[in-house]
Design an enzyme around this catalytic site. Structure first.
Site, mmCIF file in Angstrom:
data_model
loop_
_atom_site.group_PDB
_atom_site.id
_atom_site.type_symbol
_atom_site.label_atom_id
_atom_site.label_comp_id
_atom_site.label_asym_id
_atom_site.label_seq_id
_atom_site.Cartn_x
_atom_site.Cartn_y
_atom_site.Cartn_z
ATOM 1 N N SER B 50 -27.592 -70.031 -29.753
ATOM 2 C CA SER B 50 -28.585 -71.293 -29.812
ATOM 3 C C SER B 50 -29.736 -71.076 -30.230
ATOM 4 C CB SER B 50 -28.840 -72.092 -28.261
ATOM 5 O OG SER B 50 -29.448 -70.991 -27.535
ATOM 6 N N LYS B 95 -34.944 -70.689 -24.415
ATOM 7 C CA LYS B 95 -35.278 -71.830 -25.497
ATOM 8 C C LYS B 95 -36.749 -71.833 -25.779
ATOM 9 C CE LYS B 95 -30.888 -73.662 -24.739
ATOM 10 N NZ LYS B 95 -29.791 -73.148 -25.524
#
Lengths: 190, 166
Positions: B50, B95
């Site tokens: 990701s 993230k």
């Protein structure tokens, strides 16, 4: 030359450094004394006068913790990332609960996701600021469990044995709100 | 005979003293390391795709250094953070913070090739106070705020400083 200076500095300060590290490790893993702010947990925990010395203080345990219903916990507030809040767990992951603020309108039950809990204030008069307002709380936001009321001396007690003043026993759940209040008052006076 | 016994005793005492010193050193080092990795900095291995190409380029897992000291209120836009996974209590996520509390976020459908990906949090929203919006750098392969919504600041463990090696 500087090497002997550094060694000397270390000799003198190693006790302070060691003590400091141990204190912080204790604070992070065993527990510490926490001051109660706000009236949301009254009457179990009253903030009383705002003079610093008279505010109630509790022992906040940082030992490995699994959430259970009835526990009073301190957690990072979902509304202010850096502030701490203190409420009681009303439901844990997997359980279903009817939120207290919606009970009069006969509202929907909420199923708690695994890894989350539902917290409610003992003092129902306070304006939200518990799961009724911000929804389910992630377990990892919980900082520790409140075990003992330590100050003021006259009120020392094991808080783990306390229950929410609004906790209902299974047989009263089928009654409506007014009948329930009557029963609770009865049992308190008997 | 007696000299030998006295000498033997001195050697035993010396060895015991050394054993004690070594034990203290080991205990001190263990506590010190635990203190540093729980409060100051720690390392983390990034899993998944990701955050490519920032991390895990060529499917080699990046090892990063995480700063645990900076308070959560000082997290800025574009910081990469390590946080508890809002969906799996025992897992962590890495993230990038793309929006802070009070900022406006617009989530568009991902029109990637043959299919259109619809997100749980689609449309326009303002990030509420106490939360932030996180997204992975690899937009098509990241499960992030577009799916699970704003991330509470209280779940953030620390900021990722840099890659140690990848």
């Amino acid at each position: 030359m500087w090497k002997t200076r550094v060694t000397k500095l270390w000799q003198m300060s190693k006790w302070f450094v060691g003590g400091g590290v141990l204190s912080i490790l204790f604070y992070d893993n065993i527990g510490y004394v926490h001051t109660v702010r706000g009236k949301s947990m009254a009457p179990t925990l009253n903030p009383g006068p705002t003079r610093a010395l008279l505010r109630e203080r509790v022992w906040l345990s940082k030992l490995p913790y699994t959430p259970h219903v009835g526990d009073i916990v301190v957690f990072r507030s979902p509304k202010h990332g850096s502030k701490l809040a203190m409420k009681r767990i009303a439901a844990v992951g997997g359980e279903t609960i009817v939120p207290s603020k919606v009970v009069k309108s006969g509202a929907s039950a909420v199923t708690i996701k695994p890894g989350y809990v539902w917290v409610e204030a003992d003092n129902r008069d306070t304006a939200g600021r518990d799961s009724n307002e911000y929804g389910q709380l992630h377990e990892k936001m919980i900082v520790g469990k409140v075990t003992w009321l330590l100050w003021p001396w006259a009120r020392i007690q094991d808080l783990r044995k306390t229950q929410s003043p609004h906790a209902v026993s299974p047989q009263t759940q089928s009654l409506d709100e007014s009948e329930r209040t009557e029963l609770v008052t009865e049992s308190q006076t008997s | 005979m007696q000299t030998a016994m006295v000498h033997g005793k001195r050697v035993v005492n010396f060895l015991n003293k050394k054993k004690r010193e070594i034990s203290y050193a080991v205990i001190g080092a263990s506590l010190g390391t635990y203190f540093i990795t729980s409060r100051i900095v720690t390392t983390a291995v990034v899993a998944g795709q990701s955050m490519t190409p920032t991390f895990n380029k060529n499917s080699i897992k990046s090892r990063v250094l995480v700063d645990l000291i900076t308070p959560v209120t000082k997290v800025k836009q574009d910081d990469i953070i390590l946080a508890h996974d809002p969906e799996e209590s025992d897992e962590y996520i890495v993230k990038r913070v793309t929006a802070l509390a009070g900022q406006f976020v617009e989530v568009d459908e991902d029109c990637g090739g043959a299919y259109t990906r619809k997100y749980a949090y689609q449309g326009k929203l303002t990030v509420p106070t106490g939360y932030c919006w996180v997204e992975g750098d690899n937009k098509s392969k990241s499960h992030d705020s577009r799916e699970f919504g704003p991330l509470p600041l209280g779940l953030i463990k620390g900021r990722v400083l840099f890659t140690l090696w990848s």
